[in-house]
Write a protein that holds these residues in place. Structure first.
Motif, PDB file in Angstrom:
ATOM      1  N   ASP A  14      52.564 -22.561  10.994  1.00 38.02           N
ATOM      2  CA  ASP A  14      51.540 -23.403  11.297  1.00 38.02           C
ATOM      3  C   ASP A  14      50.328 -22.957  10.765  1.00 38.02           C
ATOM      4  O   ASP A  14      49.512 -23.793  10.009  1.00 38.02           O
ATOM      5  CB  ASP A  14      51.291 -23.975  12.673  1.00 38.02           C
ATOM      6  N   GLY A  15      50.014 -21.790  10.928  1.00 33.60           N
ATOM      7  CA  GLY A  15      48.705 -21.065  10.629  1.00 33.60           C
ATOM      8  C   GLY A  15      48.751 -20.736   9.223  1.00 33.60           C
ATOM      9  O   GLY A  15      47.541 -20.197   8.572  1.00 33.60           O
ATOM     10  N   ILE A  16      49.835 -20.659   8.439  1.00 30.54           N
ATOM     11  CA  ILE A  16      49.770 -20.237   6.979  1.00 30.54           C
ATOM     12  C   ILE A  16      49.026 -20.892   6.249  1.00 30.54           C
ATOM     13  O   ILE A  16      48.461 -20.355   5.071  1.00 30.54           O
ATOM     14  CB  ILE A  16      51.273 -19.945   6.717  1.00 30.54           C
ATOM     15  N   ASP A  17      48.790 -22.149   6.350  1.00 29.39           N
ATOM     16  CA  ASP A  17      47.946 -23.110   5.407  1.00 29.39           C
ATOM     17  C   ASP A  17      46.486 -22.253   5.402  1.00 29.39           C
ATOM     18  O   ASP A  17      45.726 -22.699   4.409  1.00 29.39           O
ATOM     19  CB  ASP A  17      48.051 -24.439   5.761  1.00 29.39           C
ATOM     20  N   GLN A  18      46.230 -21.878   6.455  1.00 28.08           N
ATOM     21  CA  GLN A  18      44.695 -21.396   6.661  1.00 28.08           C
ATOM     22  C   GLN A  18      44.488 -20.163   5.860  1.00 28.08           C
ATOM     23  O   GLN A  18      43.367 -19.583   5.714  1.00 28.08           O
ATOM     24  CB  GLN A  18      44.355 -21.221   8.089  1.00 28.08           C
ATOM     25  N   ILE A  19      45.649 -19.242   5.525  1.00 31.93           N
ATOM     26  CA  ILE A  19      45.424 -17.986   4.785  1.00 31.93           C
ATOM     27  C   ILE A  19      45.113 -18.266   3.232  1.00 31.93           C
ATOM     28  O   ILE A  19      45.601 -19.429   2.475  1.00 31.93           O
ATOM     29  CB  ILE A  19      46.658 -17.318   4.600  1.00 31.93           C
ATOM     30  N   LYS A  20      43.883 -17.711   2.808  1.00 32.28           N
ATOM     31  CA  LYS A  20      43.435 -17.981   1.466  1.00 32.28           C
ATOM     32  C   LYS A  20      43.874 -16.568   0.647  1.00 32.28           C
ATOM     33  O   LYS A  20      43.643 -15.597   0.746  1.00 32.28           O
ATOM     34  CB  LYS A  20      41.817 -18.135   1.776  1.00 32.28           C
ATOM     35  N   ILE A  21      44.560 -16.986  -0.229  1.00 30.33           N
ATOM     36  CA  ILE A  21      44.850 -15.952  -1.402  1.00 30.33           C
ATOM     37  C   ILE A  21      44.026 -15.958  -2.456  1.00 30.33           C
ATOM     38  O   ILE A  21      43.643 -16.998  -3.241  1.00 30.33           O
ATOM     39  CB  ILE A  21      46.138 -16.063  -1.779  1.00 30.33           C
ATOM     40  N   GLU A  22      43.213 -14.771  -2.750  1.00 34.65           N
ATOM     41  CA  GLU A  22      42.204 -14.634  -3.644  1.00 34.65           C
ATOM     42  C   GLU A  22      42.972 -13.870  -4.690  1.00 34.65           C
ATOM     43  O   GLU A  22      43.397 -12.930  -4.706  1.00 34.65           O
ATOM     44  CB  GLU A  22      41.014 -13.698  -3.197  1.00 34.65           C
ATOM     45  N   ARG A  23      42.792 -14.504  -5.975  1.00 33.89           N
ATOM     46  CA  ARG A  23      43.337 -13.780  -7.232  1.00 33.89           C
ATOM     47  C   ARG A  23      42.209 -12.859  -7.708  1.00 33.89           C
ATOM     48  O   ARG A  23      41.324 -12.841  -7.916  1.00 33.89           O
ATOM     49  CB  ARG A  23      43.675 -14.979  -8.254  1.00 33.89           C
ATOM     50  N   VAL A  24      42.640 -11.540  -7.682  1.00 30.88           N
ATOM     51  CA  VAL A  24      41.817 -10.523  -8.279  1.00 30.88           C
ATOM     52  C   VAL A  24      42.319  -9.930  -9.473  1.00 30.88           C
ATOM     53  O   VAL A  24      43.566  -9.780  -9.941  1.00 30.88           O
ATOM     54  CB  VAL A  24      42.217  -9.289  -7.213  1.00 30.88           C
ATOM     55  N   GLU A  25      41.210 -10.025 -10.465  1.00 35.28           N
ATOM     56  CA  GLU A  25      41.656  -9.686 -11.751  1.00 35.28           C
ATOM     57  C   GLU A  25      41.561  -8.027 -11.951  1.00 35.28           C
ATOM     58  O   GLU A  25      40.807  -7.395 -11.422  1.00 35.28           O
ATOM     59  CB  GLU A  25      40.540 -10.195 -12.652  1.00 35.28           C
ATOM     60  N   PRO A  26      42.808  -7.621 -12.745  1.00 32.85           N
ATOM     61  CA  PRO A  26      42.467  -6.304 -12.968  1.00 32.85           C
ATOM     62  C   PRO A  26      41.357  -5.779 -13.585  1.00 32.85           C
ATOM     63  O   PRO A  26      40.962  -6.619 -14.306  1.00 32.85           O
ATOM     64  CB  PRO A  26      43.995  -5.807 -13.718  1.00 32.85           C
ATOM     65  N   PRO A  27      40.976  -4.493 -13.356  1.00 31.12           N
ATOM     66  CA  PRO A  27      39.585  -3.843 -14.098  1.00 31.12           C
ATOM     67  C   PRO A  27      40.034  -3.996 -15.459  1.00 31.12           C
ATOM     68  O   PRO A  27      41.090  -3.712 -16.054  1.00 31.12           O
ATOM     69  CB  PRO A  27      39.526  -2.831 -13.806  1.00 31.12           C
ATOM     70  N   LYS A  28      38.913  -4.525 -16.363  1.00 30.44           N
ATOM     71  CA  LYS A  28      39.077  -4.405 -17.744  1.00 30.44           C
ATOM     72  C   LYS A  28      39.158  -3.003 -18.190  1.00 30.44           C
ATOM     73  O   LYS A  28      38.388  -2.015 -17.571  1.00 30.44           O
ATOM     74  CB  LYS A  28      38.000  -5.124 -18.355  1.00 30.44           C
ATOM     75  N   GLU A  29      39.790  -2.837 -19.326  1.00 23.90           N
ATOM     76  CA  GLU A  29      39.650  -1.422 -19.986  1.00 23.90           C
ATOM     77  C   GLU A  29      38.341  -1.064 -20.410  1.00 23.90           C
ATOM     78  O   GLU A  29      37.687  -1.890 -20.889  1.00 23.90           O
ATOM     79  CB  GLU A  29      40.676  -1.181 -21.174  1.00 23.90           C
ATOM     80  N   ASP A  30      38.123  -0.045 -20.034  1.00 24.08           N
ATOM     81  CA  ASP A  30      36.563   0.594 -20.425  1.00 24.08           C
ATOM     82  C   ASP A  30      36.657   1.190 -21.727  1.00 24.08           C
ATOM     83  O   ASP A  30      37.185   2.131 -22.230  1.00 24.08           O
ATOM     84  CB  ASP A  30      36.313   1.870 -19.402  1.00 24.08           C
ATOM     85  N   ARG A  31      35.908   0.401 -22.576  1.00 24.09           N
ATOM     86  CA  ARG A  31      35.917   0.548 -24.090  1.00 24.09           C
ATOM     87  C   ARG A  31      34.650   1.162 -24.632  1.00 24.09           C
ATOM     88  O   ARG A  31      34.380   1.318 -25.829  1.00 24.09           O
ATOM     89  CB  ARG A  31      36.436  -0.573 -24.891  1.00 24.09           C
ATOM     90  N   ARG A  32      33.771   1.522 -23.527  1.00 19.81           N
ATOM     91  CA  ARG A  32      32.474   1.913 -24.052  1.00 19.81           C
ATOM     92  C   ARG A  32      32.610   3.336 -24.822  1.00 19.81           C
ATOM     93  O   ARG A  32      33.841   4.261 -24.409  1.00 19.81           O
ATOM     94  CB  ARG A  32      31.826   2.266 -22.681  1.00 19.81           C
ATOM     95  N   LEU A  33      31.503   3.923 -25.495  1.00 18.19           N
ATOM     96  CA  LEU A  33      31.702   5.118 -25.999  1.00 18.19           C
ATOM     97  C   LEU A  33      30.784   6.195 -25.132  1.00 18.19           C
ATOM     98  O   LEU A  33      29.637   5.555 -24.455  1.00 18.19           O
ATOM     99  CB  LEU A  33      31.046   5.220 -27.347  1.00 18.19           C
TER     100      LEU A  33
END
Length: 89
Positions: A14-33
């Motif tokens: 009954d309480g499962i509808d209250q669970i919020k699932i947040e989508r977390v994006e993986p960190p972007k590849e560090d392409r700095r020099l």
């Protein structure tokens, strides 16, 4: 014999509808020099993987060439990306 313990599954479901699932994006590849200086002298410039390799080579592989102390300075090149270099090394 005692009563069977009641299951909490119904309450949980009954309480499962209250669970919020947040989508977390993986960190972007560090392409700095990065530019690496060793004891004030230019050691190399490249992506984070290359600068890490310079550090490990000096400290682990070469045993700091017998020195007791070394100062590494790493500077991120703002606005410059690995893909922006003309030679694309």
């Amino acid at each position: 014999m005692g009563r069977k313990k009641k299951s909490n599954w119904k309450q949980w479901l009954d309480g499962i509808d209250q669970i919020k699932i947040e989508r977390v994006e993986p960190p972007k590849e560090d392409r700095r020099l990065y530019t690496c200086y060793l004891n004030g002298s230019l050691c190399g410039t490249g992506p984070v993987e290359y600068v890490t390799e310079l550090f490990r080579d000096y400290v682990e592989t070469r045993g700091m060439y017998g020195q007791d102390e070394a100062t590494f300075t790493i500077i991120a090149k703002e606005g410059v990306r690995v893909d922006d270099r003309k030679d694309n090394r």
